[in-house]
Design a protein around this motif. Structure first.
Motif, PDB file in Angstrom:
ATOM      1  N   PHE A 109      48.011  31.470  41.078  1.00  0.00           N
ATOM      2  CA  PHE A 109      46.659  32.000  40.929  1.00  0.00           C
ATOM      3  C   PHE A 109      46.210  32.005  39.471  1.00  0.00           C
ATOM      4  CE2 PHE A 109      47.010  34.975  44.918  1.00  0.00           C
ATOM      5  CZ  PHE A 109      47.006  33.856  45.736  1.00  0.00           C
ATOM      6  N   LEU A 110      47.174  32.139  38.547  1.00  0.00           N
ATOM      7  CA  LEU A 110      46.853  32.234  37.124  1.00  0.00           C
ATOM      8  C   LEU A 110      46.097  31.010  36.620  1.00  0.00           C
ATOM      9  CD1 LEU A 110      50.265  33.689  35.903  1.00  0.00           C
ATOM     10  CD2 LEU A 110      48.096  34.911  35.970  1.00  0.00           C
ATOM     11  N   SER A 111      46.352  29.865  37.247  1.00  0.00           N
ATOM     12  CA  SER A 111      45.694  28.628  36.807  1.00  0.00           C
ATOM     13  C   SER A 111      44.626  28.155  37.785  1.00  0.00           C
ATOM     14  CB  SER A 111      46.742  27.526  36.612  1.00  0.00           C
ATOM     15  OG  SER A 111      47.424  27.257  37.822  1.00  0.00           O
ATOM     16  N   ALA A 151      34.233  32.034  35.816  1.00  0.00           N
ATOM     17  CA  ALA A 151      34.235  33.355  35.182  1.00  0.00           C
ATOM     18  C   ALA A 151      35.656  33.861  34.935  1.00  0.00           C
ATOM     19  CB  ALA A 151      33.459  34.350  36.039  1.00  0.00           C
ATOM     20  N   GLY A 152      36.647  32.985  35.118  1.00  0.00           N
ATOM     21  CA  GLY A 152      38.032  33.365  34.870  1.00  0.00           C
ATOM     22  C   GLY A 152      38.674  34.190  35.962  1.00  0.00           C
ATOM     23  N   PRO A 179      41.815  33.612  42.611  1.00  0.00           N
ATOM     24  CA  PRO A 179      41.422  33.688  44.034  1.00  0.00           C
ATOM     25  C   PRO A 179      41.591  35.079  44.635  1.00  0.00           C
ATOM     26  CG  PRO A 179      42.776  31.751  43.642  1.00  0.00           C
ATOM     27  CD  PRO A 179      42.817  32.569  42.382  1.00  0.00           C
ATOM     28  N   SER A 180      42.463  35.874  44.071  1.00  0.00           N
ATOM     29  CA  SER A 180      42.764  37.211  44.577  1.00  0.00           C
ATOM     30  C   SER A 180      41.817  38.283  44.037  1.00  0.00           C
ATOM     31  CB  SER A 180      44.195  37.577  44.204  1.00  0.00           C
ATOM     32  OG  SER A 180      44.418  37.298  42.824  1.00  0.00           O
ATOM     33  N   TYR A 181      40.936  37.928  43.108  1.00  0.00           N
ATOM     34  CA  TYR A 181      40.013  38.915  42.539  1.00  0.00           C
ATOM     35  C   TYR A 181      39.148  39.526  43.639  1.00  0.00           C
ATOM     36  CZ  TYR A 181      40.550  38.780  37.460  1.00  0.00           C
ATOM     37  OH  TYR A 181      41.002  38.956  36.189  1.00  0.00           O
ATOM     38  N   GLY A 182      39.001  40.837  43.572  1.00  0.00           N
ATOM     39  CA  GLY A 182      38.200  41.541  44.564  1.00  0.00           C
ATOM     40  C   GLY A 182      38.957  41.891  45.821  1.00  0.00           C
ATOM     41  N   ILE A 211      33.994  41.849  41.333  1.00  0.00           N
ATOM     42  CA  ILE A 211      34.396  41.882  39.928  1.00  0.00           C
ATOM     43  C   ILE A 211      33.692  40.749  39.197  1.00  0.00           C
ATOM     44  CG2 ILE A 211      36.362  41.619  38.355  1.00  0.00           C
ATOM     45  CD1 ILE A 211      38.098  42.943  40.519  1.00  0.00           C
ATOM     46  N   PRO A 212      33.020  41.047  38.076  1.00  0.00           N
ATOM     47  CA  PRO A 212      32.198  40.021  37.439  1.00  0.00           C
ATOM     48  C   PRO A 212      32.973  38.931  36.684  1.00  0.00           C
ATOM     49  CG  PRO A 212      32.137  42.054  36.177  1.00  0.00           C
ATOM     50  CD  PRO A 212      32.857  42.354  37.444  1.00  0.00           C
ATOM     51  N   GLY A 213      34.174  39.259  36.212  1.00  0.00           N
ATOM     52  CA  GLY A 213      34.902  38.287  35.421  1.00  0.00           C
ATOM     53  C   GLY A 213      34.349  38.184  34.019  1.00  0.00           C
ATOM     54  N   ALA A 214      34.741  37.153  33.297  1.00  0.00           N
ATOM     55  CA  ALA A 214      34.315  36.986  31.916  1.00  0.00           C
ATOM     56  C   ALA A 214      32.857  36.551  31.854  1.00  0.00           C
ATOM     57  CB  ALA A 214      35.197  35.966  31.216  1.00  0.00           C
ATOM     58  N   ALA A 215      32.159  37.078  30.862  1.00  0.00           N
ATOM     59  CA  ALA A 215      30.732  36.712  30.691  1.00  0.00           C
ATOM     60  C   ALA A 215      30.601  35.280  30.195  1.00  0.00           C
ATOM     61  CB  ALA A 215      30.096  37.688  29.715  1.00  0.00           C
TER      62      ALA A 215
END
Length: 202
Positions: free
Chosen positions: A101-103, A108-109, A112-115, A198-202
């Protein structure tokens, strides 16, 4: 809002009765009361999940299909036994495979597991529940999962004893209470994240 959960049973046994299944069952009942459907439990040892740190390790690798199912849900229940005082090897393999998942981030960085929310079901007839959950939660956090407060439901028997969780005549009251808190907190957090990603990086 529909919230769905999936469980991974990381017992070392590919088949047969499992204390991890019983603990996942306790959590499933608690999630049902929190209006979360646990759609299925996958027994990882019954599948050819190859060693590695990518999302697809080639011919015969069962992980890609399991990965797809996991990511189609809002909550992951990672269940497994304590073995030699630490989290069993099958659960560790699952965590290693999630390293991919790290790559696999979006623009937005975000992995796949975000949220998505992760909780644990741990059993053993020796000490190590806190150590095992600490190991797993750090790995899950590293790979993008959100961890709610009270995210582990566990039972450990007498040190050097022979009683397994599946052998108990009834589930201890404290385990049931903890399962309820795990399910309620995870369901609440999953709903918040689904409604406000989660918005992630701007």
């Amino acid at each position: 809002m529909t919230i769905k959960a999936i469980a991974l049973n990381c017992t070392l046994k590919p088949e047969g009765e499992s204390s991890t299944d019983v603990m996942i069952g306790v959590l499933t009942d608690a999630f049902n009361k929190a209006n979360v459907e646990v759609t299925e439990t996958i027994r990882v040892a019954a599948h050819d999940v190859k060693p590695g740190v990518t999302s697809d390790e080639g011919d015969g690798d069962a992980w890609p299909a399991i990965r797809e199912k996991i990511l189609a849900h809002d909550i992951l229940i990672l269940g497994g036994p304590i073995w030699m005082g630490q989290l069993g090897s099958v659960a560790k393999r699952v965590l290693e495979r999630m390293d991919a998942f790290l790559s696999e981030t979006d623009d937005a960085g975000r992995m796949p597991s975000y949220g998505k929310v992760a909780v644990m079901a741990i059993v053993g007839n020796e000490d190590g529940a806190h150590f095992s959950s600490a190991q797993a939660f750090q790995s899950l956090n590293d790979t993008g999962w959100t961890i709610p407060p009270v995210a582990a439901c566990y039972w450990v028997g007498e040190a050097m004893g022979s009683t397994d969780f599946k052998d108990l005549k009834e589930t201890p009251k404290k385990v049931l209470e903890t399962a309820g808190m795990v399910a309620t907190n995870a369901a609440h957090l999953a709903k918040l994240l689904k409604d406000n990603p989660i918005p992630g990086a701007a």
